[in-house]
Design a protein around this motif. Structure first.
Motif, PDB file in Angstrom:
ATOM      1  N   MET A  80      36.646  45.710  30.390  1.00  0.00           N
ATOM      2  CA  MET A  80      38.013  45.794  29.865  1.00  0.00           C
ATOM      3  C   MET A  80      38.941  46.404  30.908  1.00  0.00           C
ATOM      4  N   LYS A  81      38.468  47.405  31.597  1.00  0.00           N
ATOM      5  CA  LYS A  81      39.266  48.008  32.668  1.00  0.00           C
ATOM      6  C   LYS A  81      39.463  47.011  33.805  1.00  0.00           C
ATOM      7  N   HIS A  82      38.393  46.334  34.211  1.00  0.00           N
ATOM      8  CA  HIS A  82      38.465  45.416  35.351  1.00  0.00           C
ATOM      9  C   HIS A  82      39.404  44.251  35.083  1.00  0.00           C
ATOM     10  N   TRP A  83      39.375  43.702  33.864  1.00  0.00           N
ATOM     11  CA  TRP A  83      40.220  42.547  33.535  1.00  0.00           C
ATOM     12  C   TRP A  83      41.555  42.963  32.911  1.00  0.00           C
ATOM     13  N   GLY A  84      41.876  44.221  32.974  1.00  0.00           N
ATOM     14  CA  GLY A  84      43.226  44.673  32.646  1.00  0.00           C
ATOM     15  C   GLY A  84      43.604  44.686  31.187  1.00  0.00           C
ATOM     16  N   VAL A  85      42.670  44.950  30.295  1.00  0.00           N
ATOM     17  CA  VAL A  85      43.027  45.081  28.879  1.00  0.00           C
ATOM     18  C   VAL A  85      43.972  46.273  28.721  1.00  0.00           C
ATOM     19  N   LYS A  86      45.036  46.051  27.974  1.00  0.00           N
ATOM     20  CA  LYS A  86      46.059  47.096  27.822  1.00  0.00           C
ATOM     21  C   LYS A  86      46.726  46.950  26.458  1.00  0.00           C
ATOM     22  N   ALA A  87      47.702  47.788  26.224  1.00  0.00           N
ATOM     23  CA  ALA A  87      48.441  47.714  24.968  1.00  0.00           C
ATOM     24  C   ALA A  87      49.049  46.328  24.804  1.00  0.00           C
ATOM     25  N   GLY A  88      48.809  45.726  23.661  1.00  0.00           N
ATOM     26  CA  GLY A  88      49.330  44.388  23.381  1.00  0.00           C
ATOM     27  C   GLY A  88      48.384  43.262  23.721  1.00  0.00           C
ATOM     28  N   SER A  89      47.327  43.532  24.489  1.00  0.00           N
ATOM     29  CA  SER A  89      46.350  42.481  24.816  1.00  0.00           C
ATOM     30  C   SER A  89      45.676  41.993  23.540  1.00  0.00           C
ATOM     31  N   LYS A  90      45.349  40.706  23.540  1.00  0.00           N
ATOM     32  CA  LYS A  90      44.622  40.123  22.419  1.00  0.00           C
ATOM     33  C   LYS A  90      43.162  39.955  22.862  1.00  0.00           C
ATOM     34  N   VAL A  91      42.281  40.701  22.213  1.00  0.00           N
ATOM     35  CA  VAL A  91      40.879  40.799  22.620  1.00  0.00           C
ATOM     36  C   VAL A  91      39.977  40.262  21.518  1.00  0.00           C
ATOM     37  N   GLY A  92      39.026  39.424  21.910  1.00  0.00           N
ATOM     38  CA  GLY A  92      37.995  38.952  21.000  1.00  0.00           C
ATOM     39  C   GLY A  92      36.684  39.642  21.313  1.00  0.00           C
ATOM     40  N   VAL A  93      35.975  40.074  20.285  1.00  0.00           N
ATOM     41  CA  VAL A  93      34.668  40.716  20.451  1.00  0.00           C
ATOM     42  C   VAL A  93      33.630  39.857  19.741  1.00  0.00           C
ATOM     43  N   VAL A  94      32.731  39.276  20.508  1.00  0.00           N
ATOM     44  CA  VAL A  94      31.697  38.400  19.953  1.00  0.00           C
ATOM     45  C   VAL A  94      30.436  39.226  19.724  1.00  0.00           C
ATOM     46  N   GLY A  95      30.026  39.319  18.473  1.00  0.00           N
ATOM     47  CA  GLY A  95      28.887  40.154  18.117  1.00  0.00           C
ATOM     48  C   GLY A  95      29.355  41.534  17.702  1.00  0.00           C
ATOM     49  N   PHE A  96      28.748  42.062  16.649  1.00  0.00           N
ATOM     50  CA  PHE A  96      29.216  43.340  16.140  1.00  0.00           C
ATOM     51  C   PHE A  96      28.041  44.274  15.863  1.00  0.00           C
ATOM     52  N   GLY A  97      27.231  44.462  16.912  1.00  0.00           N
ATOM     53  CA  GLY A  97      26.141  45.425  16.834  1.00  0.00           C
ATOM     54  C   GLY A  97      26.545  46.693  17.561  1.00  0.00           C
ATOM     55  N   GLY A  98      25.586  47.310  18.258  1.00  0.00           N
ATOM     56  CA  GLY A  98      25.852  48.558  18.948  1.00  0.00           C
ATOM     57  C   GLY A  98      26.905  48.455  20.029  1.00  0.00           C
ATOM     58  N   LEU A  99      26.884  47.359  20.796  1.00  0.00           N
ATOM     59  CA  LEU A  99      27.904  47.146  21.819  1.00  0.00           C
ATOM     60  C   LEU A  99      29.236  46.721  21.198  1.00  0.00           C
ATOM     61  N   GLY A 100      29.171  45.827  20.230  1.00  0.00           N
ATOM     62  CA  GLY A 100      30.388  45.332  19.606  1.00  0.00           C
ATOM     63  C   GLY A 100      31.173  46.425  18.916  1.00  0.00           C
ATOM     64  N   ASP A 101      30.468  47.337  18.284  1.00  0.00           N
ATOM     65  CA  ASP A 101      31.102  48.474  17.627  1.00  0.00           C
ATOM     66  C   ASP A 101      31.930  49.277  18.627  1.00  0.00           C
ATOM     67  N   MET A 102      31.331  49.589  19.798  1.00  0.00           N
ATOM     68  CA  MET A 102      32.049  50.352  20.817  1.00  0.00           C
ATOM     69  C   MET A 102      33.175  49.530  21.440  1.00  0.00           C
ATOM     70  N   ALA A 103      32.952  48.223  21.601  1.00  0.00           N
ATOM     71  CA  ALA A 103      33.994  47.361  22.168  1.00  0.00           C
ATOM     72  C   ALA A 103      35.246  47.395  21.308  1.00  0.00           C
ATOM     73  N   VAL A 104      35.073  47.326  19.995  1.00  0.00           N
ATOM     74  CA  VAL A 104      36.224  47.369  19.088  1.00  0.00           C
ATOM     75  C   VAL A 104      36.936  48.710  19.198  1.00  0.00           C
ATOM     76  N   LYS A 105      36.186  49.790  19.168  1.00  0.00           N
ATOM     77  CA  LYS A 105      36.793  51.122  19.214  1.00  0.00           C
ATOM     78  C   LYS A 105      37.547  51.355  20.522  1.00  0.00           C
ATOM     79  N   ILE A 106      36.944  50.948  21.634  1.00  0.00           N
ATOM     80  CA  ILE A 106      37.584  51.169  22.932  1.00  0.00           C
ATOM     81  C   ILE A 106      38.812  50.283  23.087  1.00  0.00           C
ATOM     82  N   ALA A 107      38.698  48.996  22.709  1.00  0.00           N
ATOM     83  CA  ALA A 107      39.842  48.084  22.818  1.00  0.00           C
ATOM     84  C   ALA A 107      41.007  48.576  21.959  1.00  0.00           C
ATOM     85  N   ARG A 108      40.697  49.037  20.759  1.00  0.00           N
ATOM     86  CA  ARG A 108      41.762  49.549  19.895  1.00  0.00           C
ATOM     87  C   ARG A 108      42.411  50.784  20.509  1.00  0.00           C
ATOM     88  N   ALA A 109      41.599  51.652  21.116  1.00  0.00           N
ATOM     89  CA  ALA A 109      42.147  52.850  21.746  1.00  0.00           C
ATOM     90  C   ALA A 109      43.016  52.503  22.949  1.00  0.00           C
TER      91      ALA A 109
END
Length: 366
Positions: free
Chosen positions: A182-211
């Motif tokens: 997310m840092k490398h590809w420049g995710v920022k406020a307003g970015s539209k992010v898709g998270v495929v899979g919602f296990g241990g990694l997906g859970d953290m991906a959602v929390k970090i992207a939202r933050a």
């Protein structure tokens, strides 16, 4: 001198993890000895124990999400003091000389053996290594499913006081594995992010992207996870409905795939915007192909990302502390590790298992 330690290891592909006595070397001048407090259970641990990647060295003692306290240190150590709360992630050494290492990207080390994993040895094992020798350049290392670790000080992280100690453990792999791309590809406020899979990694991906201020959509095949995804702030959840995919064409700046098994990539490429990126972090097995036309039309990127650097691991620990986010966990005694593996493999887990290393005292006394 050596340090007597105990951990849980698998002796073969189909073997259950069982207690194993081992000896670790006293810290060298640039190393610290860590008394393990907690260790996360990662899906990669299961893949490695079962030799799913064809490179496992037995006995295999997993564990690369380690939190503990420094109990001894070498004479040259300056970054950590005895009593410090620290973490150890996926790496404990690298060549320190190649271009990626010099750039601070140790996880892409191009040295003769690549980076040294916290368990299972170098990523590129030496051709004539001898089983069981727990040093860089040799073929095996033993990880955090144990009560003691000895690690170079520059591969040891500081655990922020604001993080719950036990919940900090999975951030050392699941956290940085999702934060780094997310840092490398420049995710920022307003970015539209898709998270495929919602296990241990997906859970953290959602929390970090939202933050980070992103708008998040979760893709999952598990109806039982829909409410949880919404609770964490996902704007929408897609369960595989073809019409839902069609409605999202050209919608995403960034899609991260956290699925730990082989899966189709092609359905997600049309969902990317111009210059959007689909990044795989979960599955290390060969993946099905994709329609090149969908990639070319829009200059889209299909890429992968491997864990994160030591610097990024410290960054994500600090980021999670700042934003008061952490994985949802369940503490288990290490004696329940084989049962926990079954739940992880079946996908029936709504949290990250974390081993309470104090439970190892039961086996040490036996």
């Amino acid at each position: 001198m050596t340090i007597k330690a105990i951990g849980y290891a698998a002796s073969g592909k189909h073997a259950k993890l069982k207690p194993m006595q081992l000896e670790r070397q006293d810290p060298l001048p640039n190393e610290v000895q860590i008394a393990v407090l907690y260790c996360g259970v990662c899906h990669s641990d299961i893949h490695q124990c079962e030799n799913d990647w064809g490179n496992t060295v037995y006995p295999c003692m997993p564990g690369h999400e380690v939190v503990g306290r420094v109990v001894d240190k070498g004479s040259l150590v300056t970054r950590h003091a005895i009593g410090d709360l620290v973490g150890v992630g996926c790496m404990i050494d690298s060549c320190h000389e190649c271009a990626p290492c010099l750039a601070g990207d140790e996880q892409y080390c191009e040295g003769p053996n690549s980076w040294l994993a916290t368990y299972n040895g170098p990523m590129k094992p030496a051709k004539q290594a001898k089983t069981g020798e727990n040093m860089y350049g040799r073929d095996n290392t033993f990880g955090g499913y144990s009560d003691q670790l000895v690690v170079r000080e520059d591969f040891v992280l500081k655990i922020p006081a604001a993080l719950p100690i036990e919940a900090a453990a999975p951030i050392l792999c699941a956290g940085v594995t999702t934060y780094s791309p997310m840092k490398h590809w420049g995710v920022k406020a307003g970015s539209k992010v898709g998270v495929v899979g919602f296990g241990g990694l997906g859970d953290m991906a959602v929390k970090i992207a939202r933050a980070m201020g992103a708008q998040v959509t979760v893709f999952t095949r598990d109806k039982d996870k829909v409410a949880e995804a919404h609770r964490l702030g996902a704007k929408s959840v897609v369960e595989g409905d073809t019409k839902a995919y069609e409605a999202l064409e050209g919608h995403f700046d960034f899609i991260i795939s956290t699925v730990p098994e082989k899966h189709e990539v092609d359905p997600f490429i049309p969902l990317l915007r111009h210059d959007g990126a689909f990044v795989a972090v979960g599955a290390l097995a060969p993946m099905p192909g994709w329609n090149h036309m969908n990639v070319v039309m829009g200059r889209k990127t299909i890429a992968g990302s491997l864990i994160g650097s030591i610097a990024e691991t410290q960054e994500v620990l600090d980021f999670c502390a700042q934003h008061r986010i952490a994985p949802d966990i369940q503490l288990i005694p290490i004696q329940e590790i084989n049962e926990a593996y079954k739940y992880v493999k079946s996908g029936d887990v709504r949290f990250r298992y974390v081993i309470d290393a104090a439970s190892l005292a039961q086996d040490k006394a036996a």
